[in-house]
Design an enzyme around this catalytic site. Sequence first.
Site, PDB file in Angstrom:
ATOM      1  CG  HIS A  52      -2.037   0.996   1.056  1.00  0.00           C
ATOM      2  ND1 HIS A  52      -1.852   2.352   1.228  1.00  0.00           N
ATOM      3  CD2 HIS A  52      -3.345   0.845   0.689  1.00  0.00           C
ATOM      4  CE1 HIS A  52      -2.992   2.988   1.003  1.00  0.00           C
ATOM      5  NE2 HIS A  52      -3.912   2.099   0.675  1.00  0.00           N
ATOM      6  CG  ASP A 246     -13.386  -1.402  13.016  1.00  0.00           C
ATOM      7  OD1 ASP A 246     -14.227  -2.336  12.966  1.00  0.00           O
ATOM      8  OD2 ASP A 246     -12.857  -0.920  11.991  1.00  0.00           O
TER       9      ASP A 246
END
Length: 349
Positions: A52, A246
């Site tokens: 990434h 999360d």
Amino acid sequence: MAPQLLPAASSVLIVQNARYLSVHEEAIEKLADRVIRGIKEKEINIENFSQHEHHPTAKDPHAVNWIFLIDTLNFCFWTPGSDATKWKVDGQTGYFALCAAINRAMREGIDITNPTYYSKITLEQLESILRSDTEDTKAPLLEERVRCLHEVGQVLLDRYEGKFENCVRTCEGSAVKLLQRIVHDFPCFRDEAVLKHGDGEDGTTVETRVSFYKRAQILVGDLWSCFRGAGLGRFEDIDAITMFADYRVPQVLVHFGTLTYADELMAVLKEDKLLENGCREEIEIRGASIYVVERLKVLVREKLITEHPDISPGCVNAILLDHFLWDYRRKHATELEYIPFHKTISVYY
């Protein structure tokens, strides 16, 4: 300092005593097939972290302190309002906006990954570092982020000569030891709650301290991913690390039918009511998410052994499953908007 239960064991107890949601094994089996497709198509691969553009590679001399800094600040990016009011950096939102801001600061010559700098950082300095693409928007919870930086920076300087790498090395290749050391030494990573349940004698209510450790576990997971499970990222017990509970991954798990919310909980979420950190509904959503991904991991490995002997079952763990589910949400954000996500103001995730 360690709680009675680590995240995996916490998730079992939470699901066993759930009031506001249900887990569906048949849907987890179906999702396992989708995961195996993702493995074959390289959607799920340890290489993806360093590929990434915003992430460092293992060769980067700043990599370990960069990861520690990012995961210290990796919490609560959502803001109420429309897309136009979102905090954005270089066109990125949320976690990747944070990465972009830190990388921008480094390009500008700011020694942001050095705890000597950020242990004394001012609110004005951090506000400038995290400045948005639009002047009328600021990064959320700036004061809390400053407090976290002061706390962890001072601990690194006092105990580890300013290098998180030194902390990692004291744990001798154990992910669990590192996890426990992080939550012991750095209180802002101590993501725990108290679950009340009726497992006492004569049906009395018992209070059990449970844990989620989202940021602490993602810190271990990011080290493992960045170093591809070798060198500083080699952990003999990496399988003890669960997914990172999360507010977005549960949305994906509901989408795939592995979780369903009771009408009462769904109504609260649709009204955009804030859930208090540590409340029953929040505990159940986060605990059930861990539970589902742990079951998913087991089922995927079983299917690989029996149906795909050419693929090693060791190619998947909860870290990679979390990456896949989190990326899926980003790629299908519009499609998943019909499922409300729970909203909590917290430094823990």
